[in-house]
Design an enzyme around this catalytic site. Structure first.
Site, PDB file in Angstrom:
ATOM      1  N   SER A 409       0.905  -1.112  -0.017  1.00 31.40           N
ATOM      2  CA  SER A 409       0.114   0.064   0.171  1.00 31.40           C
ATOM      3  C   SER A 409       0.910   1.247  -0.078  1.00 31.40           C
ATOM      4  CB  SER A 409      -0.765   0.047   1.377  1.00 31.40           C
ATOM      5  OG  SER A 409      -0.090  -0.187   2.273  1.00 31.40           O
ATOM      6  N   GLU A 442      -6.893  -0.814  -6.294  1.00 35.24           N
ATOM      7  CA  GLU A 442      -5.891  -0.017  -6.818  1.00 35.24           C
ATOM      8  C   GLU A 442      -4.784  -0.831  -7.621  1.00 35.24           C
ATOM      9  OE1 GLU A 442      -5.254   4.442  -4.779  1.00 35.24           O
ATOM     10  OE2 GLU A 442      -4.226   2.661  -3.911  1.00 35.24           O
TER      11      GLU A 442
END
Ligand code: HSC
Length: 695
Positions: A409, A442
């Site tokens: 992340s 994402e």
């Protein structure tokens, strides 16, 4: 093929077929064509019955959403007028519902005197999702067939139901065994017109029971907080019960007109098209070859790895999960089974389906078991050295054409890719936690990631049930990088005079599911502490980070999991309770820093936090980390609960006015400096009187 309504004679029946691929949306040409073909059928004395149907896979997917808000030709009939013409027909009219009938599509079918549906047809009134209500008497005819309670459930929740359920509810008269058009023609034999607007029994039974609506409004209040359309839909159905048809129809029309011109409807239309737009990558052509992902692997069976494994199993893809220690593997697999069991007890999944999915997940402690995987997702500890080692190993054991994805992340996908001999097949797949629930993904393209890898992973994302957005490499990617910008403002506001509960309330009232401090309590303050410590090592002095969050975490207040964070929590409860100890910590910190605290109002809170979010979004766009503003909007709606009725931060900024955003950011930057440096793109748009969507 251009949009048209074709006319054919089948014996004594006229068949009007709507043709407007891919989903037969009702644009001006179709609505006009339907009126004209109807007239033709009515004028032809040899026609005894009329059938309306759709070409291809859909009956009609509804009004053409792209025409809303645009000028229409003056002499073009409106859909509601044509639906009334259909119903008024003196010849029996049957809808042959061959496929999906949504919104205006179902309203056309309800304007017909009878409905015969194919077994695979689906119907619904999803207008509320678009910030409007049905506008061609759908709110008036539906309760006449189903009763108010069922109509409310369908319309307010934008529910789509299959043909069998539609028949049970009374929306459909017959389910066709074979060819639906033939069945509709046969059904019409000997029938007289039966106008839904004249059917009384169901609504008569509901009349005199205002509690149906009062209870419904009360029960839906939390789910639809901030939205206008669902409440208007209840008003319209209530009118159907209490007013004559014509008055109810006019009332629906007024509500429809108001909503269709509202900012909420514009935002929700934007989200509808945005959800589809993000799947199309500007520089990755539609015909880019896609690899088949028939077997997957995951490294790490912690909370994240386990959640990701569940996604693959739900998508029907066999997946092998690697953990280095048997005990950790056993614990991870037990957790996965527990989540599936939970789904079974909640009635979301049958035991059989859950068992089938669990059987798709195999555990191992041997990396060599990944040798047949077409794609492997790494979900190990967020540490570059560890990740590089994992990728070196994967590069060695996986087949040469396998795609290697990292779930990082924050870390640099290019640096991770450099640990392999196949950087073109390395990509980020940033799942949001809990990965089995959150819809957003994402996908992160590195410098070397090939178009084939991107196209394959975007396609796979759909199979995993995700809304995927492609982003570039930077710290925090799009979502978290913007989140940091927003949080920093929230923390600055604490230093200047606000308290966590005041900031959280202002943000909640703006429409997010929770404010920044309640959110940190949910995620865990310990994670943030580690990130802040890492960031401080490299930040220039002018970009300071407040120490207030550090002080909270240093007391062992990590949030809900420790019973205290920015708030305190009663044992077993998730309800945040403001804590005077935190108020004192905040006030003492301001004093220590020599900051004179002042009263800060909610408008300032919302503007500071949200404009900072937009400003960071503008920087992200300029850097090409997000290709388009819509990518940012969808990330924030799906990943962070940004209210759909505001269309996402960039769309909302356009509605507020980019100039206003820029002026505020500039004023704050001149005063405070640091993080709020205006993005050059924001400045340019403000100067040119443009918006993110009108650049
Ligand atoms: C409505 O009907 C209002 C009425 O009550 C009242 C009107 C009164 C008017 C009075 C006027 C004065 N329009 O999703 P997909 C496009 S509101 C335009 O990828 P799937 C879509 O953008 C409407 N375009 O396929 C995409 O384009 P792309 C109520 C529409 O198989 C392509 O079609 N109806 C469109 O996964 C394929 O779509 C709805 O809300 C539309 N209505 O799903 C239904 N519908 O290829 C919305 C689709 O260029 N649609 N497109 O990206 C859906 O839910 C899904 O698209 C389907 C198909 C389930 C139909």
């Amino acid at each position: 093929m251009s949009a048209q309504v074709s006319y054919a004679k089948e014996g004594a029946a006229a068949v009007l077929t709507i043709e407007n691929p891919p989903v037969n949306a009702l644009n001006v040409a179709i609505v006009t064509g339907l009126r004209d073909r109807l007239k033709e059928a009515l004028d032809d004395a040899s026609v005894k019955a009329i059938v309306v149907t759709g070409a291809g896979r859909a009956f009609i997917a509804g009004a053409d959403i792209s025409e809303f808000g645009k000028p229409r030709p003056k002499d073009a009939p409106t859909l509601d007028q044509v639906v009334e013409l259909l119903e008024a027909s003196p010849k029996p009219l049957v809808a042959a519902v061959n496929g999906i009938a949504l919104g205006g599509g179902l309203e056309v079918a309800l304007g017909c005197h009878y409905r015969v549906a194919a077994a695979g047809a689906r119907v619904g009134l999803p207008e509320v999702t678009l910030g409007i209500i049905p506008g061609a008497a759908g709110t008036q005819r539906t309760p006449r067939l189903t009763g108010a309670a069922k109509a409310l459930d369908l319309i307010v929740n934008s529910k789509q139901i299959g043909a069998a359920e539609a028949k049970k509810l009374g929306l459909v008269d017959e389910i066709a065994e074979g060819d639906v058009v033939k069945a509709a023609i046969a059904f019409a034999q000997g029938k007289q017109p039966r106008r839904v607007s004249e059917i009384q029994d169901k609504i008569a039974a509901d009349r005199g029971h205002p509690e149906i609506f009062a209870d419904y409004r009360r029960d839906m209040a939390k789910k639809f907080r901030g939205f206008e359309a669902p409440f208007a839909a209840v008003d319209a159905v209530e009118a159907a019960v209490n007013k004559p048809f014509e008055d109810g129809r006019k009332y629906e029309r007024q509500l429809f007109e108001r909503l269709v011109a509202s900012q909420q409807a514009a935002a929700q239309r934007h989200v509808f098209f945005g959800e589809r737009e993000v799947a199309k990558i500007p520089d990755v052509p539609k015909d880019t070859p896609i690899r088949k992902i028939e077997r997957a692997g995951i490294v790490g069976c912690g909370l994240m790895g386990g959640g990701i494994a569940i996604n693959f199993a739900n998508g029907g893809i066999p997946v092998t999960v690697v953990e280095t220690q048997q005990a950790a593997l056993d614990k991870g697999l037990a957790n996965i089974r527990k989540i599936f069991d939970g789904n079974v007890s909640a009635g979301r999944l049958t035991r059989e389906a859950a068992d089938q999915r669990v059987a798709l997940i195999k555990g191992t402690t041997d990396y060599a078991d990944l040798k047949d995987a077409d794609l492997v997702v790494e979900a190990v500890f967020e540490d570059m050295a560890v990740k590089k080692q994992v990728f070196e190993t994967l590069d060695r054991v996986c087949k040469p054409d396998a795609i290697l994805a990292t779930n990082t992340s924050t870390l640099d996908v290019d640096a991770i890719a450099a640990a392999t001999r196949r950087p073109q097949q390395v990509i980020g797949m940033h799942f949001f936690s809990p990965a089995n629930i959150m819809k957003l993904l994402e996908n992160v393209r590195g410098k070397a990631t090939s178009k084939e890898t991107i196209a394959t992973v975007m396609e796979l994302s759909k199979k995993l049930g995700k809304t995927a957005v492609l982003v570039g490499v930077c710290d925090g990617f799009v979502g978290n990088r913007m989140l940091y910008a927003y949080r920093r403002q929230a923390e600055a506001l604490l230093e200047e005079g606000a308290l966590p509960q005041q900031i959280d309330k202002a943000i909640f009232d703006f429409g997010l599911p929770m404010g920044p401090f309640a959110m940190q309590d949910l995620a865990g303050l310990d994670i943030g502490l580690a990130i802040r410590r890492r960031l401080r090592e490299t930040l220039p002095a002018l970009l300071k980070l407040s120490y207030i969050p550090d002080r909270v975490a240093e007391q062992g207040r990590y949030g809900q999991k420790t019973g205290a964070g920015w708030y305190r929590y009663e044992p077993g409860s998730r309800t945040p309770i403001p804590d005077p100890a935190i108020d004192k910590l905040v006030v003492d910190y301001s004093k220590e820093q020599g900051i004179a605290r002042r009263a800060i109002d909610d408008t300032e809170i919302v503007e500071r936090c949200m404009f900072a979010l937009v400003n960071e979004g503008a920087k992200i766009l300029e850097e090409g980390i997000a290709a388009r503003p819509v990518d940012i909007d969808i990330i924030w709606i799906y990943g962070y609960g940004f209210p759909r009725y505001r269309g996402g931060p960039m769309f909302w900024a356009d509605q507020v006015g980019v100039k206003k955003v820029y002026d505020t950011i500039k004023r704050l930057y001149d005063k405070h400096g640091g993080w709020l440096e205006p993005a050059p793109l924001l400045e340019r748009l403000a100067r040119d009187g443009k918006g993110f969507y009108s650049r």
